[in-house]
Design an enzyme around this catalytic site. Structure first.
Site, short mmCIF file in Angstrom:
data_model
loop_
_atom_site.label_atom_id
_atom_site.label_comp_id
_atom_site.label_asym_id
_atom_site.label_seq_id
_atom_site.Cartn_x
_atom_site.Cartn_y
_atom_site.Cartn_z
N CYS A 113 0.81 -1.23 0.00
CA CYS A 113 0.00 0.00 0.00
C CYS A 113 0.84 1.27 0.00
CB CYS A 113 -0.96 0.00 1.19
SG CYS A 113 -2.03 -1.43 1.22
N HIS A 246 -3.13 7.42 2.02
CA HIS A 246 -3.59 6.08 1.64
C HIS A 246 -4.96 5.85 2.27
CE1 HIS A 246 -3.91 1.89 1.02
NE2 HIS A 246 -3.62 1.53 2.26
N ASN A 276 -10.03 0.06 0.22
CA ASN A 276 -8.57 0.12 0.18
C ASN A 276 -8.09 -0.51 -1.13
OD1 ASN A 276 -5.83 -0.26 0.52
ND2 ASN A 276 -5.98 -1.03 2.61
#
Ligand code: UT7
Length: 319
Positions: A113, A246, A276
């Site tokens: 990520c 993020h 996500n």
């Protein structure tokens, strides 16, 4: 010589799946739990056969158009992903072929990520060194391919998508400072502990996560790395126009904003609609806010990510 973003683009697969859709598919969860604990309401999931390079190509074409350049000008492609099309060649090489350009350096970055923050910081160093002048930097994922739909602690969190930027050599300041970190000793709190050997899958090819441990780690390092980058540039958080974090969990985002003393009005959030999307989440959020007119030329932005590895990083830039 500076490195400045001159165009952004993104792509979401057309299938939108709500929390209630997941319940209907048999996941042992509820809309209320997911919204309260994560802020996620929807995620986009790739069609069967739709690959990371497909999403990356669509996002890249939009970024190229927004920058007003010919694809042939690109002399560096860096693609961040944890869900590449193949073991090799890299998805960056496949993207290069689909763009119909050759010769440019092209490689994938694996920092889960944090991948886009890593890729952008790397591209900036190539450009500032003078070796390259026009980079295509992409975050693209089909994370749904590595989800265990029987693990409610992970499968409700993720979605698919891609985001891209064109980063060009410029006399005007663009990226002002960046910082990248990793702590490999923490690999076990978020991992896909599988591999292919002799034609067989060895281990588990699914996301496994200690959610509370990741949560605690993320909240701490995101605030620390943002402050580190601000200090490196001699700036204060109050100068930021936008935080583009993020998009893992609205509670992590809120905590980071609070630690930096930023009101949520200055934070771009897409986690409610995208979930996500791992390496794609930052460039997806960036492109969303650029195209809806919130982020404007000259704005001061902080991009930051955290993820498996454990990895984390931040990039401060004048848009
Ligand atoms: O991209 C970077 C990587 N990921 C992240 O940043 C994620 C970081 N972690 C998180 O966002 C949170 O830890 C989660 C959203 C994953 C979990 O939230 P939490 O508040 O930490 O919950 P928990 O894991 O401590 O679980 C609390 C309860 C448990 O039940 P019991 O043992 O209290 O009865 C879980 O079994 O919630 C249960 N639970 C669920 N219930 C309904 C876990 N997942 C679900 C679910 N639906 N999907």
């Amino acid at each position: 010589m500076h490195a400045r973003i001159t165009g952004t683009g993104s792509c979401l697969p057309p299938t939108v799946v709500s929390n209630d859709d997941l319940v209907a598919r048999g996941v042992d969860t509820s809309d209320q739990w997911i919204v309260e604990r994560t802020g996620i309401r929807y995620r986009h999931l790739a069609e069967d056969g739709q690959k990371t390079s497909d999403l990356a190509l669509a996002a890249s074409l939009k970024a190229i158009e927004a920058a007003g350049i010919e694809a042939a000008k690109i002399d560096l492609i860096i693609l961040a992903t944890s869900t590449p099309d193949y073991i090799f060649p890299s998805s960056a090489c496949l993207l290069q072929s689909r763009l119909g350009i050759g010769g440019a350096a092209a490689f994938d970055v694996q920092a889960v990520c944090s991948g886009f923050a890593y890729a952008l910081a790397i591209a900036e160093k190539f450009i500032r060194s003078g070796s390259h002048r026009c980079a295509l930097v992409v975050g693209a994922e089909v994370f749904s391919r590595i989800l265990d739909w029987n693990d409610r602690g992970t499968c409700v969190l993720f979605g698919d998508g891609a985001g891209a930027v064109i980063l060009e050599a410029s006399q005007e300041p663009g990226i002002l400072a960046s910082a990248l970190h990793a702590d490999g000793a923490q690999h076990g709190i978020l991992e896909v502990p599988g591999n292919v050997c002799g034609g067989r899958v060895i281990g588990e090819p699914f996301v496994r996560m200690d959610g509370p441990a990741v949560f605690k780690y993320a909240v701490r390092v995101l605030a620390e790395v943002a402050q580190e980058v601000l200090d490196g540039a001699g700036m204060d958080a109050a100068a930021l126009d936008w935080l583009v974090p993020h998009q893992a969990n609205i509670r992590i985002i809120q905590s980071t904003a609070k630690k930096l003393g930023l009101p949520m009005e200055k934070v771009v959030t897409t986690v409610d609609r995208h979930g996500n999307t791992s390496a794609a989440s930052i460039p997806l959020a960036l492109d969303t806010a650029v195209r809806d007119g919130r982020i404007r030329r000259g704005d001061l932005l902080m991009l930051e990510g955290v993820g498996g590895g454990f990895t984390w990083g931040a990039v401060l830039l004048r848009f």
